[in-house]
Design an enzyme around this catalytic site. Structure first.
Site, short mmCIF file in Angstrom:
data_model
loop_
_atom_site.label_atom_id
_atom_site.label_comp_id
_atom_site.label_asym_id
_atom_site.label_seq_id
_atom_site.Cartn_x
_atom_site.Cartn_y
_atom_site.Cartn_z
N SER A 216 41.91 -41.26 -11.51
CA SER A 216 41.81 -42.56 -10.87
C SER A 216 40.35 -43.01 -10.79
CB SER A 216 42.48 -42.50 -9.49
OG SER A 216 42.66 -43.78 -8.95
N ASP B 258 52.62 -47.06 -12.74
CA ASP B 258 51.29 -47.12 -12.13
C ASP B 258 50.69 -48.49 -12.40
OD1 ASP B 258 48.69 -46.75 -11.23
OD2 ASP B 258 48.33 -44.93 -12.40
N HIS C 131 51.27 -43.19 -10.00
CA HIS C 131 49.87 -42.89 -9.79
C HIS C 131 49.73 -41.67 -8.88
CE1 HIS C 131 45.62 -44.02 -9.83
NE2 HIS C 131 45.58 -43.62 -8.57
#
Length: 310
Positions: free
Chosen positions: A156, A252, A282
């Protein structure tokens, strides 16, 4: 593919937790809610885990070094940057992820606790991550690793930082890297992609409102447009970068920008492995205890690292 049943069960658990109002919440409050590691079983075994500090000019960063079983003398090193929107996350929240990657790759993993926004905004966290890589190269013998076999990685916001570190290392004559592992990386401020429209309501853990808030914390609320070094898809030159492995999740909001970054890297002449893992959301790399179906992707990422660092 529909949402993975294991993921669906986890989302049901998340739905019972207090919901975050990103219009009013502060960084302190969101850390109090989210920085407790989700541990459902005993930690994965590795040969050793050592907490340490990285001394940089004007600041000291926490770090944690993982050595896998049967690593031998001077194993290669993955320098890892945790996710959390540049605001949350610690070396503790990603302890399980780092253990899993060390086991899957046979590489040592150095997890770096970089400074967080909004207290330290861009480029401060990126400076920390790059200088931590330089520090690791310079202290390879003390760490017991092979400083000639280095990779960077992160998930991320940490994937964003890892990719930005690879670019800076190229441009500034930094340590030579053999690989970059980018796990559902943030690469763009564009919140209008199809994956945001499909997955950004918050039903799949990460929301559009959360990402808008994270960007404001990282760049400042007055920042508009693209910022070189932060919005990676706007990088003028993506050539001559380390081979990359990118892993995105089907459900996501960041899916499309991760795919686009992989395509941009490939178009610039780099070696790229890019895949969208079906049924996942995610954060799934860090959810493997509750979502065992995430383990094949972690194993594949580890195999990619092992080959690159051999």
């Amino acid at each position: 593919m529909t949402v993975n049943p294991q993921v669906e069960a986890l989302l049901g658990f998340f739905a019972q937790m207090p919901q975050v109002d990103y219009a009013t919440i502060t960084s302190t409050q969101v850390r109090a809610l989210m920085d407790t590691p989700m541990q459902m079983a005993a930690p994965l075994a590795v040969a050793s885990v050592r907490d340490m500090t990285i001394d940089l000019p004007g600041r000291t960063l926490p770090a944690r070094l993982y050595l896998p079983e049967d690593a031998g003398e001077s194993p290669p090193l993955l320098v890892f940057y945790h996710g959390g929107g540049w605001v949350i996350g610690t070396i503790d929240t990603h302890d399980g992820t780092c253990r899993a990657l060390a086991r899957a790759s046979g590489a040592a993993v150095l997890s770096v606790g970089y400074r967080l926004a909004p207290e330290t905004r861009f480029p401060g966290p990126l400076d920390d991550c790059f200088e931590a890589l330089v520090w690791a190269k310079e202290h390879a013998r003390d760490l017991g690793v092979d400083g000639s076999r280095l990779a960077v990685g992160g998930d991320s916001a940490g994937g964003n930082l890892a990719a930005a570190v690879a670019i800076r290392a190229r441009d500034s004559g930094g340590p030579a890297l053999r690989h970059q592992l980018l796990i559902y990386p943030v690469t763009s401020k564009d919140l209008t992609t199809a994956s945001y429209r499909e997955n950004g309501s918050g039903s799949y853990f990460l929301s559009l409102n959360a990402m808008d808030w994270f960007w404001q914390q990282y760049l400042g609320p007055q920042s508009e447009g693209h910022v070189e070094g932060a919005t990676l898809l706007t990088t003028a030159d993506l050539s001559n970068l380390p081979p990359a492995s990118l892993y995105m999740a089907q459900y996501d909001p960041l899916r499309d920008e991760g795919v686009a970054y992989g395509e941009a890297l490939r178009a610039a002449g780099n070696s790229v492995h890019s895949e969208v893992v079906p049924g996942m959301i995610h954060g799934f790399f860090s959810m493997f205890e509750a979502v065992p179906d995430a383990l094949p992707a972690i194993a594949h990422a580890g195999a990619q690292l092992k080959t690159a660092l051999a």
